[in-house]
Design a protein around this motif. Structure first.
Motif, PDB file in Angstrom:
ATOM      1  N   HIS A  67       8.808   2.144  -2.508  1.00 57.53           N
ATOM      2  CA  HIS A  67       7.459   1.714  -2.157  1.00 57.53           C
ATOM      3  C   HIS A  67       7.385   1.459  -0.651  1.00 57.53           C
ATOM      4  O   HIS A  67       8.251   0.779  -0.090  1.00 57.53           O
ATOM      5  CB  HIS A  67       7.079   0.433  -2.899  1.00 57.53           C
ATOM      6  N   LEU A  68       6.371   1.970  -0.015  1.00 55.68           N
ATOM      7  CA  LEU A  68       6.147   1.706   1.410  1.00 55.68           C
ATOM      8  C   LEU A  68       5.361   0.407   1.552  1.00 55.68           C
ATOM      9  O   LEU A  68       4.323   0.220   0.914  1.00 55.68           O
ATOM     10  CB  LEU A  68       5.371   2.854   2.048  1.00 55.68           C
ATOM     11  N   VAL A  69       5.868  -0.502   2.399  1.00 51.05           N
ATOM     12  CA  VAL A  69       5.230  -1.805   2.590  1.00 51.05           C
ATOM     13  C   VAL A  69       5.067  -2.075   4.085  1.00 51.05           C
ATOM     14  O   VAL A  69       5.718  -1.458   4.930  1.00 51.05           O
ATOM     15  CB  VAL A  69       6.043  -2.940   1.935  1.00 51.05           C
ATOM     16  N   VAL A  70       4.199  -3.039   4.411  1.00 51.75           N
ATOM     17  CA  VAL A  70       3.923  -3.385   5.804  1.00 51.75           C
ATOM     18  C   VAL A  70       3.765  -4.892   5.940  1.00 51.75           C
ATOM     19  O   VAL A  70       3.321  -5.570   5.015  1.00 51.75           O
ATOM     20  CB  VAL A  70       2.649  -2.665   6.323  1.00 51.75           C
ATOM     21  N   TYR A  94       5.120  -9.071   2.977  1.00 51.54           N
ATOM     22  CA  TYR A  94       4.904  -7.622   2.965  1.00 51.54           C
ATOM     23  C   TYR A  94       3.844  -7.221   1.944  1.00 51.54           C
ATOM     24  O   TYR A  94       3.850  -7.701   0.804  1.00 51.54           O
ATOM     25  CB  TYR A  94       6.209  -6.881   2.652  1.00 51.54           C
ATOM     26  N   LYS A  95       2.954  -6.321   2.370  1.00 52.17           N
ATOM     27  CA  LYS A  95       1.905  -5.790   1.511  1.00 52.17           C
ATOM     28  C   LYS A  95       2.203  -4.339   1.152  1.00 52.17           C
ATOM     29  O   LYS A  95       2.727  -3.575   1.955  1.00 52.17           O
ATOM     30  CB  LYS A  95       0.545  -5.880   2.213  1.00 52.17           C
ATOM     31  N   PHE A  96       1.826  -3.965  -0.040  1.00 47.41           N
ATOM     32  CA  PHE A  96       2.063  -2.626  -0.576  1.00 47.41           C
ATOM     33  C   PHE A  96       1.110  -1.603   0.049  1.00 47.41           C
ATOM     34  O   PHE A  96      -0.080  -1.870   0.201  1.00 47.41           O
ATOM     35  CB  PHE A  96       1.883  -2.661  -2.096  1.00 47.41           C
ATOM     36  N   ILE A  97       1.635  -0.434   0.412  1.00 50.07           N
ATOM     37  CA  ILE A  97       0.801   0.662   0.932  1.00 50.07           C
ATOM     38  C   ILE A  97       0.727   1.793  -0.080  1.00 50.07           C
ATOM     39  O   ILE A  97      -0.345   2.196  -0.512  1.00 50.07           O
ATOM     40  CB  ILE A  97       1.348   1.201   2.274  1.00 50.07           C
ATOM     41  N   THR A  98       1.895   2.337  -0.469  1.00 56.76           N
ATOM     42  CA  THR A  98       1.914   3.458  -1.403  1.00 56.76           C
ATOM     43  C   THR A  98       3.311   3.610  -1.991  1.00 56.76           C
ATOM     44  O   THR A  98       4.277   3.024  -1.483  1.00 56.76           O
ATOM     45  CB  THR A  98       1.489   4.768  -0.719  1.00 56.76           C
ATOM     46  N   THR A  99       3.415   4.401  -3.043  1.00 58.10           N
ATOM     47  CA  THR A  99       4.708   4.738  -3.634  1.00 58.10           C
ATOM     48  C   THR A  99       5.051   6.175  -3.277  1.00 58.10           C
ATOM     49  O   THR A  99       4.227   7.081  -3.442  1.00 58.10           O
ATOM     50  CB  THR A  99       4.667   4.591  -5.171  1.00 58.10           C
ATOM     51  N   PHE A 100       6.244   6.385  -2.752  1.00 59.95           N
ATOM     52  CA  PHE A 100       6.650   7.729  -2.353  1.00 59.95           C
ATOM     53  C   PHE A 100       6.830   8.636  -3.580  1.00 59.95           C
ATOM     54  O   PHE A 100       7.404   8.225  -4.586  1.00 59.95           O
ATOM     55  CB  PHE A 100       7.973   7.689  -1.580  1.00 59.95           C
ATOM     56  N   ASP A 101       6.362   9.852  -3.440  1.00 63.09           N
ATOM     57  CA  ASP A 101       6.489  10.846  -4.505  1.00 63.09           C
ATOM     58  C   ASP A 101       7.855  11.523  -4.394  1.00 63.09           C
ATOM     59  O   ASP A 101       7.965  12.735  -4.175  1.00 63.09           O
ATOM     60  CB  ASP A 101       5.354  11.873  -4.398  1.00 63.09           C
ATOM     61  N   VAL A 102       8.893  10.711  -4.550  1.00 62.66           N
ATOM     62  CA  VAL A 102      10.279  11.173  -4.438  1.00 62.66           C
ATOM     63  C   VAL A 102      11.041  10.652  -5.646  1.00 62.66           C
ATOM     64  O   VAL A 102      11.110   9.442  -5.865  1.00 62.66           O
ATOM     65  CB  VAL A 102      10.941  10.670  -3.137  1.00 62.66           C
ATOM     66  N   ILE A 156       6.290  13.250   5.939  1.00 65.91           N
ATOM     67  CA  ILE A 156       5.485  12.864   7.093  1.00 65.91           C
ATOM     68  C   ILE A 156       4.093  12.464   6.630  1.00 65.91           C
ATOM     69  O   ILE A 156       3.568  13.011   5.652  1.00 65.91           O
ATOM     70  CB  ILE A 156       5.401  14.008   8.134  1.00 65.91           C
ATOM     71  N   SER A 157       3.510  11.475   7.331  1.00 64.37           N
ATOM     72  CA  SER A 157       2.179  10.996   6.972  1.00 64.37           C
ATOM     73  C   SER A 157       1.473  10.467   8.213  1.00 64.37           C
ATOM     74  O   SER A 157       2.101   9.894   9.105  1.00 64.37           O
ATOM     75  CB  SER A 157       2.278   9.879   5.930  1.00 64.37           C
ATOM     76  N   ALA A 158       0.166  10.659   8.261  1.00 65.66           N
ATOM     77  CA  ALA A 158      -0.665  10.088   9.321  1.00 65.66           C
ATOM     78  C   ALA A 158      -1.189   8.727   8.851  1.00 65.66           C
ATOM     79  O   ALA A 158      -1.208   8.443   7.652  1.00 65.66           O
ATOM     80  CB  ALA A 158      -1.826  11.025   9.629  1.00 65.66           C
ATOM     81  N   PRO A 159      -1.596   7.863   9.786  1.00 69.32           N
ATOM     82  CA  PRO A 159      -2.175   6.578   9.376  1.00 69.32           C
ATOM     83  C   PRO A 159      -3.327   6.791   8.404  1.00 69.32           C
ATOM     84  O   PRO A 159      -4.043   7.776   8.547  1.00 69.32           O
ATOM     85  CB  PRO A 159      -2.667   5.982  10.704  1.00 69.32           C
ATOM     86  N   PRO A 160      -3.517   5.938   7.416  1.00 66.66           N
ATOM     87  CA  PRO A 160      -2.796   4.680   7.117  1.00 66.66           C
ATOM     88  C   PRO A 160      -1.564   4.856   6.240  1.00 66.66           C
ATOM     89  O   PRO A 160      -1.160   3.930   5.544  1.00 66.66           O
ATOM     90  CB  PRO A 160      -3.866   3.856   6.397  1.00 66.66           C
ATOM     91  N   LYS A 184      -0.829   6.667   3.545  1.00 62.86           N
ATOM     92  CA  LYS A 184      -0.958   6.720   2.084  1.00 62.86           C
ATOM     93  C   LYS A 184      -0.692   8.120   1.520  1.00 62.86           C
ATOM     94  O   LYS A 184      -0.244   8.261   0.383  1.00 62.86           O
ATOM     95  CB  LYS A 184      -2.355   6.253   1.652  1.00 62.86           C
ATOM     96  N   ASN A 185      -0.966   9.148   2.312  1.00 67.11           N
ATOM     97  CA  ASN A 185      -0.810  10.523   1.838  1.00 67.11           C
ATOM     98  C   ASN A 185       0.347  11.194   2.573  1.00 67.11           C
ATOM     99  O   ASN A 185       0.350  11.272   3.805  1.00 67.11           O
ATOM    100  CB  ASN A 185      -2.107  11.307   2.056  1.00 67.11           C
ATOM    101  N   TRP A 186       1.293  11.706   1.802  1.00 66.79           N
ATOM    102  CA  TRP A 186       2.530  12.230   2.364  1.00 66.79           C
ATOM    103  C   TRP A 186       2.772  13.680   1.988  1.00 66.79           C
ATOM    104  O   TRP A 186       2.354  14.130   0.915  1.00 66.79           O
ATOM    105  CB  TRP A 186       3.718  11.376   1.871  1.00 66.79           C
ATOM    106  N   LYS A 187       3.451  14.394   2.882  1.00 68.17           N
ATOM    107  CA  LYS A 187       3.940  15.742   2.599  1.00 68.17           C
ATOM    108  C   LYS A 187       5.460  15.680   2.579  1.00 68.17           C
ATOM    109  O   LYS A 187       6.080  15.210   3.535  1.00 68.17           O
ATOM    110  CB  LYS A 187       3.473  16.731   3.678  1.00 68.17           C
ATOM    111  N   TRP A 188       6.064  16.165   1.494  1.00 68.42           N
ATOM    112  CA  TRP A 188       7.500  16.033   1.300  1.00 68.42           C
ATOM    113  C   TRP A 188       8.198  17.388   1.184  1.00 68.42           C
ATOM    114  O   TRP A 188       7.635  18.342   0.657  1.00 68.42           O
ATOM    115  CB  TRP A 188       7.791  15.236   0.023  1.00 68.42           C
ATOM    116  N   ASN A 189       9.436  17.432   1.670  1.00 70.29           N
ATOM    117  CA  ASN A 189      10.312  18.584   1.470  1.00 70.29           C
ATOM    118  C   ASN A 189      11.727  18.087   1.209  1.00 70.29           C
ATOM    119  O   ASN A 189      12.127  17.017   1.704  1.00 70.29           O
ATOM    120  CB  ASN A 189      10.322  19.503   2.695  1.00 70.29           C
TER     121      ASN A 189
END
Length: 346
Positions: free
Chosen positions: A188-191, A198-206, A238-242, A244-249
Protein backbone atom coordinates in the motif's frame (compact mmCIF):
# COMPACT_ATOMS: atom_id res chain seq x y z
CA UNK A 1 69.17 -26.14 -27.49
CA UNK A 2 66.24 -27.59 -29.36
CA UNK A 3 64.42 -27.99 -26.05
CA UNK A 4 64.98 -24.32 -25.19
CA UNK A 5 63.69 -23.16 -28.58
CA UNK A 6 60.66 -25.40 -28.24
CA UNK A 7 59.92 -24.10 -24.76
CA UNK A 8 60.25 -20.51 -25.96
CA UNK A 9 57.93 -21.11 -28.89
CA UNK A 10 55.45 -22.89 -26.63
CA UNK A 11 55.51 -19.98 -24.16
CA UNK A 12 54.89 -17.46 -26.98
CA UNK A 13 51.90 -19.45 -28.21
CA UNK A 14 50.44 -19.68 -24.70
CA UNK A 15 51.01 -15.94 -24.19
CA UNK A 16 49.23 -15.11 -27.45
CA UNK A 17 46.28 -17.22 -26.38
CA UNK A 18 45.89 -15.96 -22.83
CA UNK A 19 47.21 -12.38 -22.93
CA UNK A 20 43.91 -10.93 -24.24
CA UNK A 21 42.08 -12.69 -21.41
CA UNK A 22 44.54 -11.34 -18.84
CA UNK A 23 44.29 -7.80 -20.20
CA UNK A 24 40.51 -8.03 -20.33
CA UNK A 25 40.39 -9.13 -16.68
CA UNK A 26 42.67 -6.30 -15.66
CA UNK A 27 40.42 -3.78 -17.43
CA UNK A 28 37.11 -5.29 -16.33
CA UNK A 29 34.26 -2.95 -15.31
CA UNK A 30 34.79 -3.88 -11.68
CA UNK A 31 38.47 -2.88 -11.84
CA UNK A 32 37.68 0.36 -13.66
CA UNK A 33 34.76 1.48 -11.50
CA UNK A 34 35.19 0.07 -8.00
CA UNK A 35 37.68 2.36 -6.28
CA UNK A 36 37.56 0.73 -2.86
CA UNK A 37 35.51 -1.55 -0.62
CA UNK A 38 36.05 -1.23 3.12
CA UNK A 39 34.56 -3.21 5.98
CA UNK A 40 33.21 -0.51 8.31
CA UNK A 41 31.46 -2.52 11.07
CA UNK A 42 31.43 -6.11 12.30
CA UNK A 43 31.07 -5.97 16.08
CA UNK A 44 27.84 -7.97 16.37
CA UNK A 45 27.47 -11.64 15.47
CA UNK A 46 25.32 -10.64 12.48
CA UNK A 47 25.44 -7.11 10.99
CA UNK A 48 22.99 -6.47 8.14
CA UNK A 49 20.37 -4.38 6.27
CA UNK A 50 21.96 -0.98 5.61
CA UNK A 51 20.97 2.59 4.84
CA UNK A 52 23.28 5.51 3.97
CA UNK A 53 22.86 9.31 3.94
CA UNK A 54 24.93 12.49 4.04
CA UNK A 55 23.67 14.75 6.82
CA UNK A 56 25.33 18.16 7.19
CA UNK A 57 28.54 16.90 5.60
CA UNK A 58 28.78 13.73 7.70
CA UNK A 59 28.06 10.20 6.46
CA UNK A 60 25.55 8.18 8.47
CA UNK A 61 25.03 4.46 8.08
CA UNK A 62 22.32 2.50 9.89
CA UNK A 63 21.99 -1.28 10.11
CA UNK A 64 20.71 -4.10 12.30
CA UNK A 65 22.77 -5.98 14.86
CA UNK A 66 21.64 -9.44 15.97
CA UNK A 67 22.49 -13.11 16.29
CA UNK A 68 21.19 -14.08 12.86
CA UNK A 69 19.15 -13.08 9.84
CA UNK A 70 15.62 -13.78 11.13
CA UNK A 71 13.56 -14.96 14.12
CA UNK A 72 15.76 -13.06 16.51
CA UNK A 73 14.27 -11.55 19.67
CA UNK A 74 17.22 -9.25 20.31
CA UNK A 75 17.65 -7.44 16.99
CA UNK A 76 18.75 -3.83 17.53
CA UNK A 77 19.58 -0.86 15.33
CA UNK A 78 23.01 0.74 15.22
CA UNK A 79 23.73 4.15 13.66
CA UNK A 80 27.33 5.06 12.93
CA UNK A 81 28.83 8.26 11.52
CA UNK A 82 31.98 9.29 9.68
CA UNK A 83 33.39 12.52 8.32
CA UNK A 84 35.79 10.81 5.91
CA UNK A 85 34.14 7.47 5.09
CA UNK A 86 36.95 5.55 6.79
CA UNK A 87 36.80 6.30 10.51
CA UNK A 88 33.39 5.46 11.99
CA UNK A 89 31.92 5.91 15.44
CA UNK A 90 28.62 4.82 16.95
CA UNK A 91 26.12 7.63 17.55
CA UNK A 92 23.01 5.61 18.45
CA UNK A 93 21.93 2.11 19.49
CA UNK A 94 18.17 1.51 19.56
CA UNK A 95 16.47 -1.59 20.96
CA UNK A 96 13.32 -2.67 22.78
CA UNK A 97 12.82 -5.73 24.94
CA UNK A 98 10.90 -8.49 23.16
CA UNK A 99 10.88 -6.75 19.76
CA UNK A 100 13.17 -7.55 16.86
CA UNK A 101 14.21 -4.22 15.32
CA UNK A 102 14.92 -4.66 11.60
CA UNK A 103 15.65 -2.92 8.28
CA UNK A 104 16.53 0.63 9.41
CA UNK A 105 16.10 3.36 6.79
CA UNK A 106 17.56 6.86 7.06
CA UNK A 107 16.15 10.05 5.51
CA UNK A 108 16.33 13.79 6.18
CA UNK A 109 13.24 15.72 7.27
CA UNK A 110 12.29 19.21 6.00
CA UNK A 111 13.30 20.68 9.38
CA UNK A 112 16.78 19.16 9.00
CA UNK A 113 16.69 16.17 11.30
CA UNK A 114 17.49 12.55 10.57
CA UNK A 115 14.44 10.30 10.43
CA UNK A 116 15.10 6.64 11.18
CA UNK A 117 12.43 4.14 10.15
CA UNK A 118 12.48 0.74 11.85
CA UNK A 119 10.53 -2.47 11.39
CA UNK A 120 9.43 -3.94 14.73
CA UNK A 121 8.74 -7.70 14.62
CA UNK A 122 7.41 -9.84 17.46
CA UNK A 123 8.16 -13.57 17.50
CA UNK A 124 6.58 -16.19 19.75
CA UNK A 125 8.30 -19.58 19.74
CA UNK A 126 10.07 -18.59 16.52
CA UNK A 127 6.83 -17.62 14.76
CA UNK A 128 6.14 -14.07 13.56
CA UNK A 129 3.01 -12.86 15.36
CA UNK A 130 3.05 -9.07 14.87
CA UNK A 131 4.78 -6.34 12.86
CA UNK A 132 4.69 -2.72 13.99
CA UNK A 133 6.59 0.02 12.11
CA UNK A 134 8.44 2.52 14.27
CA UNK A 135 10.27 5.81 13.83
CA UNK A 136 12.98 7.76 15.64
CA UNK A 137 14.26 11.29 15.04
CA UNK A 138 17.67 12.81 15.68
CA UNK A 139 18.36 16.21 17.13
CA UNK A 140 19.42 18.95 14.69
CA UNK A 141 23.09 18.10 15.24
CA UNK A 142 22.53 14.42 14.42
CA UNK A 143 24.27 13.42 17.65
CA UNK A 144 21.38 11.75 19.49
CA UNK A 145 18.15 9.94 18.58
CA UNK A 146 14.77 9.77 20.27
CA UNK A 147 13.26 6.53 21.59
CA UNK A 148 11.54 4.68 18.74
CA UNK A 149 7.79 5.30 18.69
CA UNK A 150 5.00 3.52 16.84
CA UNK A 151 3.91 4.86 13.47
CA UNK A 152 0.17 5.41 13.00
CA UNK A 153 -1.23 3.81 9.86
CA UNK A 154 -4.51 4.60 8.16
CA UNK A 155 -7.26 2.38 9.62
CA UNK A 156 -8.30 1.53 6.06
CA UNK A 157 -5.23 -0.69 5.66
CA UNK A 158 -3.82 -1.50 9.13
CA UNK A 159 -3.99 -5.21 10.00
CA UNK A 160 -1.35 -5.64 12.74
CA UNK A 161 1.25 -7.22 10.46
CA UNK A 162 2.35 -4.06 8.68
CA UNK A 163 5.84 -3.19 7.50
CA UNK A 164 6.66 0.34 6.39
CA UNK A 165 9.86 -0.67 4.69
CA UNK A 166 11.37 2.61 3.47
CA UNK A 167 10.33 6.27 3.48
CA UNK A 168 11.21 8.98 0.94
CA UNK A 169 10.67 12.73 1.42
CA UNK A 170 9.46 14.87 -1.48
CA UNK A 171 8.26 18.48 -1.34
CA UNK A 172 7.53 18.47 2.38
CA UNK A 173 5.77 15.10 2.49
CA UNK A 174 7.09 11.61 3.08
CA UNK A 175 5.92 8.61 1.06
CA UNK A 176 6.39 4.90 1.69
CA UNK A 177 5.22 1.46 0.73
CA UNK A 178 3.63 -0.59 3.52
CA UNK A 179 3.60 -4.31 2.84
CA UNK A 180 1.59 -7.01 4.58
CA UNK A 181 2.83 -10.62 4.33
CA UNK A 182 0.34 -13.18 3.13
CA UNK A 183 -1.84 -10.87 1.05
CA UNK A 184 -1.97 -11.22 -2.75
CA UNK A 185 -1.68 -7.48 -3.49
CA UNK A 186 0.28 -6.61 -0.43
CA UNK A 187 1.90 -3.18 -0.92
CA UNK A 188 0.00 0.00 0.00
CA UNK A 189 1.30 3.46 -0.87
CA UNK A 190 0.98 5.89 2.06
CA UNK A 191 1.88 9.53 2.74
CA UNK A 192 2.60 11.61 5.84
CA UNK A 193 3.47 15.19 6.68
CA UNK A 194 5.32 14.39 9.91
CA UNK A 195 6.67 10.86 9.43
CA UNK A 196 4.38 9.53 12.16
CA UNK A 197 0.78 9.68 10.86
CA UNK A 198 0.32 8.01 7.46
CA UNK A 199 -2.68 8.19 5.13
CA UNK A 200 -3.55 5.63 2.47
CA UNK A 201 -3.17 6.59 -1.22
CA UNK A 202 -3.52 3.38 -3.25
CA UNK A 203 -2.70 -0.32 -3.39
CA UNK A 204 -0.07 -1.37 -5.92
CA UNK A 205 -1.23 -3.77 -8.61
CA UNK A 206 1.72 -6.07 -7.92
CA UNK A 207 1.24 -9.70 -6.89
CA UNK A 208 3.20 -10.75 -3.78
CA UNK A 209 5.00 -7.42 -3.48
CA UNK A 210 7.02 -6.54 -0.38
CA UNK A 211 10.19 -4.40 -0.03
CA UNK A 212 9.56 -1.20 -1.98
CA UNK A 213 11.84 1.74 -2.79
CA UNK A 214 10.34 5.01 -4.03
CA UNK A 215 12.11 7.79 -5.93
CA UNK A 216 10.98 10.98 -7.70
CA UNK A 217 11.79 12.41 -11.13
CA UNK A 218 12.33 16.06 -11.98
CA UNK A 219 8.71 16.15 -13.17
CA UNK A 220 7.37 14.95 -9.78
CA UNK A 221 6.61 11.49 -11.11
CA UNK A 222 7.08 8.70 -8.59
CA UNK A 223 9.02 5.58 -9.54
CA UNK A 224 8.81 2.41 -7.48
CA UNK A 225 10.85 -0.78 -7.55
CA UNK A 226 9.18 -3.65 -5.73
CA UNK A 227 10.61 -6.94 -4.58
CA UNK A 228 8.22 -9.86 -5.03
CA UNK A 229 7.85 -13.08 -3.09
CA UNK A 230 9.05 -16.51 -4.09
CA UNK A 231 11.18 -16.63 -7.20
CA UNK A 232 9.25 -13.87 -8.98
CA UNK A 233 11.22 -11.10 -10.68
CA UNK A 234 10.86 -7.60 -9.30
CA UNK A 235 8.51 -4.94 -10.66
CA UNK A 236 9.02 -1.30 -11.67
CA UNK A 237 6.25 1.27 -11.88
CA UNK A 238 5.69 4.97 -12.52
CA UNK A 239 2.90 7.38 -11.60
CA UNK A 240 2.16 11.09 -11.84
CA UNK A 241 0.66 13.03 -8.90
CA UNK A 242 -1.47 12.24 -6.92
CA UNK A 243 0.10 8.80 -7.42
CA UNK A 244 -3.09 6.79 -7.63
CA UNK A 245 -2.72 5.44 -11.18
CA UNK A 246 0.34 3.36 -12.00
CA UNK A 247 1.95 1.70 -15.00
CA UNK A 248 3.84 -1.48 -14.14
CA UNK A 249 6.37 -3.75 -15.85
CA UNK A 250 8.24 -6.83 -14.67
CA UNK A 251 11.99 -6.43 -14.31
CA UNK A 252 14.37 -8.97 -15.81
CA UNK A 253 15.89 -9.49 -12.37
CA UNK A 254 14.76 -11.00 -9.10
CA UNK A 255 15.27 -8.47 -6.30
CA UNK A 256 16.41 -8.63 -2.70
CA UNK A 257 16.50 -5.53 -0.50
CA UNK A 258 16.65 -3.16 -3.48
CA UNK A 259 17.77 0.46 -3.46
CA UNK A 260 17.28 2.81 -6.40
CA UNK A 261 19.04 6.01 -7.40
CA UNK A 262 17.97 8.38 -10.19
CA UNK A 263 20.87 10.29 -11.71
CA UNK A 264 20.80 13.66 -13.45
CA UNK A 265 21.10 12.04 -16.88
CA UNK A 266 17.92 9.98 -16.20
CA UNK A 267 19.91 6.78 -15.70
CA UNK A 268 18.37 4.59 -12.99
CA UNK A 269 20.63 2.31 -10.99
CA UNK A 270 19.33 -0.45 -8.78
CA UNK A 271 21.51 -2.24 -6.24
CA UNK A 272 20.16 -5.56 -5.09
CA UNK A 273 20.86 -9.20 -4.32
CA UNK A 274 21.43 -11.40 -7.35
CA UNK A 275 20.13 -14.95 -7.08
CA UNK A 276 22.25 -17.37 -9.09
CA UNK A 277 21.77 -21.16 -9.18
CA UNK A 278 24.80 -21.82 -6.99
CA UNK A 279 25.33 -18.54 -5.12
CA UNK A 280 24.02 -15.12 -4.16
CA UNK A 281 25.87 -11.82 -4.47
CA UNK A 282 25.34 -8.05 -4.45
CA UNK A 283 25.14 -6.27 -7.80
CA UNK A 284 24.42 -2.90 -9.38
CA UNK A 285 22.16 -2.96 -12.41
CA UNK A 286 20.78 -0.37 -14.79
CA UNK A 287 16.98 -0.55 -14.87
CA UNK A 288 14.47 0.97 -17.27
CA UNK A 289 10.74 1.59 -17.05
CA UNK A 290 10.05 -1.05 -19.69
CA UNK A 291 11.61 -3.63 -17.35
CA UNK A 292 14.94 -3.99 -19.11
CA UNK A 293 17.64 -4.82 -16.58
CA UNK A 294 21.37 -4.69 -17.34
CA UNK A 295 23.85 -5.95 -14.74
CA UNK A 296 26.80 -3.57 -14.55
CA UNK A 297 28.91 -4.41 -11.51
CA UNK A 298 29.31 -7.20 -8.99
CA UNK A 299 30.51 -6.12 -5.54
CA UNK A 300 32.74 -8.34 -3.37
CA UNK A 301 30.00 -10.41 -1.73
CA UNK A 302 28.50 -13.84 -1.20
CA UNK A 303 25.83 -15.69 0.74
CA UNK A 304 23.68 -13.61 3.07
CA UNK A 305 24.17 -10.17 1.49
CA UNK A 306 22.76 -7.03 -0.19
CA UNK A 307 20.31 -4.47 1.33
CA UNK A 308 22.35 -1.54 0.04
CA UNK A 309 22.16 2.20 0.55
CA UNK A 310 23.02 4.53 -2.35
CA UNK A 311 24.52 8.02 -2.18
CA UNK A 312 26.07 10.16 -4.93
CA UNK A 313 28.77 12.46 -3.58
CA UNK A 314 31.32 14.51 -5.52
CA UNK A 315 30.75 12.43 -8.68
CA UNK A 316 31.50 9.28 -6.71
CA UNK A 317 28.83 6.70 -6.01
CA UNK A 318 28.91 5.52 -2.41
CA UNK A 319 27.13 2.31 -1.48
CA UNK A 320 26.70 0.61 1.87
CA UNK A 321 25.76 -3.05 1.95
CA UNK A 322 26.31 -6.19 3.98
CA UNK A 323 27.86 -9.50 3.03
CA UNK A 324 29.13 -12.83 4.33
CA UNK A 325 31.98 -13.37 1.86
CA UNK A 326 34.62 -13.02 4.56
CA UNK A 327 34.67 -14.68 7.98
CA UNK A 328 31.37 -13.17 9.24
CA UNK A 329 28.35 -11.11 8.20
CA UNK A 330 29.62 -7.52 8.16
CA UNK A 331 28.89 -4.00 6.87
CA UNK A 332 30.82 -2.62 3.88
CA UNK A 333 31.17 0.73 2.14
CA UNK A 334 32.04 0.76 -1.57
CA UNK A 335 33.32 3.83 -3.40
CA UNK A 336 32.55 3.64 -7.10
CA UNK A 337 33.71 5.95 -9.88
CA UNK A 338 30.78 6.97 -12.07
CA UNK A 339 32.08 6.04 -15.52
CA UNK A 340 29.65 6.85 -18.37
CA UNK A 341 31.04 4.08 -20.56
CA UNK A 342 29.93 1.60 -17.89
CA UNK A 343 26.81 3.10 -16.32
CA UNK A 344 25.27 4.73 -19.37
CA UNK A 345 25.85 1.94 -21.83
CA UNK A 346 22.85 0.63 -23.74
Amino acid sequence: MMTTKFQKAYFQIVLLIFLPVIISAQNSPEREAILSVERIWDRAAHNAFTSLINFNGTLYCAFREGNGHVSDFNGSIRVIASEDGQNWQSVAHLFEQGIDFRDPQLSITPDNKIMLNIGGSVYVAGKLTAMSPKVSFSNTAGKSFSKAQNITLDSAIKIGKDWLWKATWHKGKVYAGVYQPGKEKSVHLVVSEDGIDYKFITTFDVIEGNETTLRFTKNDEMIAVVRRGGKHNGAIGISAPPYKNWKWNALEQRLGGPDLILLENDVMLCATREYLPSKEQTIIAKVELNGKTTKLLTLPSAGDCSYPGFLMQDKTLLMSYYSTHEEKTAIYLAKIAYLPEIFEKK
